[in-house]
Write an enzyme that holds these catalytic residues in place. Structure first.
Site, PDB file in Angstrom:
ATOM      1  N   ARG A 188       0.849  -1.188   0.000  1.00 41.07           N
ATOM      2  CA  ARG A 188       0.000   0.000   0.000  1.00 41.07           C
ATOM      3  C   ARG A 188       0.887   1.242   0.000  1.00 41.07           C
ATOM      4  NH1 ARG A 188      -2.125  -3.677   3.702  1.00 41.07           N
ATOM      5  NH2 ARG A 188      -4.258  -4.397   3.245  1.00 41.07           N
TER       6      ARG A 188
ATOM      7  N   LYS B 163      -2.292  -2.896   7.755  1.00 43.49           N
ATOM      8  CA  LYS B 163      -3.713  -2.658   7.987  1.00 43.49           C
ATOM      9  C   LYS B 163      -4.344  -3.807   8.760  1.00 43.49           C
ATOM     10  CE  LYS B 163      -7.886  -1.343   5.429  1.00 43.49           C
ATOM     11  NZ  LYS B 163      -8.461  -1.106   4.077  1.00 43.49           N
TER      12      LYS B 163
ATOM     13  N   HIS C 257      -2.885   1.849  -5.913  1.00 44.28           N
ATOM     14  CA  HIS C 257      -3.634   0.608  -5.745  1.00 44.28           C
ATOM     15  C   HIS C 257      -3.780  -0.164  -7.051  1.00 44.28           C
ATOM     16  CE1 HIS C 257      -4.715  -0.047  -1.651  1.00 44.28           C
ATOM     17  NE2 HIS C 257      -5.787  -0.751  -1.958  1.00 44.28           N
TER      18      HIS C 257
ATOM     19  N   ARG D  48      -0.947  -2.454  -6.949  1.00 38.13           N
ATOM     20  CA  ARG D  48      -1.209  -3.486  -5.935  1.00 38.13           C
ATOM     21  C   ARG D  48      -2.135  -4.558  -6.516  1.00 38.13           C
ATOM     22  NH1 ARG D  48      -1.570  -4.614  -0.422  1.00 38.13           N
ATOM     23  NH2 ARG D  48      -3.592  -5.301   0.347  1.00 38.13           N
TER      24      ARG D  48
ATOM     25  N   HIS E 174      -3.904  -9.047   3.344  1.00 43.57           N
ATOM     26  CA  HIS E 174      -5.353  -8.976   3.506  1.00 43.57           C
ATOM     27  C   HIS E 174      -5.743  -9.525   4.871  1.00 43.57           C
ATOM     28  CE1 HIS E 174      -6.279  -8.833  -1.090  1.00 43.57           C
ATOM     29  NE2 HIS E 174      -6.097  -7.635  -0.568  1.00 43.57           N
TER      30      HIS E 174
ATOM     31  N   TYR F 229     -10.600 -11.332  -6.628  1.00 39.06           N
ATOM     32  CA  TYR F 229      -9.660 -11.450  -7.737  1.00 39.06           C
ATOM     33  C   TYR F 229      -9.906 -12.716  -8.555  1.00 39.06           C
ATOM     34  CZ  TYR F 229      -7.165  -7.663  -5.480  1.00 39.06           C
ATOM     35  OH  TYR F 229      -6.833  -6.461  -4.928  1.00 39.06           O
TER      36      TYR F 229
END
Length: 393
Positions: free
Chosen positions: A243, A268, A338, A341, A364, A373
């Protein structure tokens, strides 16, 4: 002078700023300023007087830019000399727009809910939107009702993306629950805040092909110090799916050159991830550190190239990624960091890595964040479409 030199302002910039500051001092003194606190009252009159004397024959846009070039060094000097000076820009908004009715709300978010500073900023933004709505409608906080809540969501929703509205509804729920707990509201209205309807996996990730990623990387001029920095940042984004905030927060202490690895702290998901340092990425970082990074005591790897010298922010990482995506003539919704990413995840998916491994790799928190995805697994989906229906079942 010393401050400008320490923060790597060029000699040309210093020669421009110092005469302006001396002229401002003479102007303020001639107009009755005897103390530091009185100087701020003379900034705009001085700027307008300077433009009248030196800005003749310039277009409106050039005069506006000229005014900024005069105002900026003055405000910078006053910011250093006067505590709490905010400048003549937009009025400073309080951190908590409901300071009088709920003074401890932000502290509650930090101490009891354990939210991070970036999340607190989002709460503050949505609280200001709600406060502005109450002010426009002339409704006090104690008079908030289901009708008022519905009116705010109805008005705010069409102006923002559904994800922004969802976050605003979450903020409102927490805030209303807190107001009830503190006795500001007689009823708990938090359950009446309905989240916007969304469909699982309805969106498509903003990814580009790996050939396009290489085109983006090739568009960087790696001869300049700025280009060396940007190339290293783009490699980190596309190779590891980091990120923007993680790239900006990377420090020299996070890179273990001896063991050829680096770590990303406080992700995150709340964890720390250690990655192997690839030869290409390592070479790009070394090239930047040796030939592009300004001399500084800051430990952050990536620094601003323009004065004042400071570590680069996550918004700048997003901006630089968007710049090179557009430079490479690649059309993608909301160009930014992003996109790279998502492209990293798509490449891992095409290489037949499991969703669990991919999610762990890019940080994640939940497997559902990675499942979207699956819609980009073109070859696998083609096999399903062309295969025997009974085998699929």
């Amino acid at each position: 002078m010393n401050w400008l030199t320490e923060h790597h302002y060029t000699a040309r910039s210093v020669l421009h700023r110092v005469p302006v500051l001396f002229s401002f001092g003479d102007y303020a003194k001639a107009h009755g300023a005897n103390e530091l606190m009185q100087l701020s009252d003379h900034v705009e009159p001085f700027v307008q007087d300077w433009i009248r004397r030196h800005g003749r024959g310039r277009s409106a846009s050039r005069r506006s830019r000229f005014a900024h070039e005069v105002r900026n060094p003055i405000c910078q000097m006053l910011h250093l000399a006067i505590d709490g000076y905010d400048g003549p820009g937009r009025p400073h908004k309080p951190d908590n727009p409901f300071e009088r009715q709920a003074p401890q709300f932000l502290m509650y978010l930090v101490e009891e809910k354990g939210l991070r500073p970036r999340t607190i900023l989002q709460y503050r933004f949505h609280l200001h939107q709600f406060a502005a709505y109450l002010e426009r409608t002339g409704i006090g906080l104690r008079a908030v009702s289901p009708t008022v809540i519905s009116g705010f969501i109805t008005e705010y929703g069409p102006r923002v993306a559904w994800t922004t509205l969802r976050n605003a509804c979450g903020t409102l729920r927490v805030f209303l629950r807190y107001l009830y707990r503190e006795g500001v509201l007689s009823k708990d209205l938090s359950s009446l805040v309905e989240f916007p309807q969304s469909y699982r996996h309805a969106g498509i990730p903003r990814s580009i092909s790996w050939d396009q990623v290489e085109k983006v990387l090739a568009s960087v001029d790696r001869r300049s110090p700025c280009g060396k920095r940007d190339y290293a940042m783009l490699l980190l984004l596309s190779t590891y799916g980091l990120r923007a905030c993680e790239v900006a927060a990377l420090t020299l202490d996070d890179i273990d050159w001896r063991n050829e690895r680096f770590r990303i702290r406080e992700r995150k998901a709340g964890n720390t991830t250690t990655y192997p340092l690839s030869a290409v990425v390592g070479a790009a970082i070394i090239d930047y550190l040796e030939n592009g990074r300004p001399v500084t005591t800051d430990r952050e790897v990536f620094m601003r190239m323009a004065a004042p010298l400071a570590p680069i922010g996550h918004a700048a990482v997003v901006s630089r990624a968007a710049h090179f995506i557009r430079k490479a003539s690649i059309n993608v919704p909301r160009a930014g960091s992003h996109v790279l990413r998502h492209s990293c995840v798509q490449r891992l998916l095409n290489a037949h890595f499991s969703l669990k491994h991919i999610g762990d790799y890019v940080g994640h928190r939940n497997i559902s964040s990675t499942q979207i995805y699956g819609k980009l697994a073109i070859e696998q989906l083609r096999y399903v479409a062309q295969g025997d229906g009974e085998d699929v079942l």
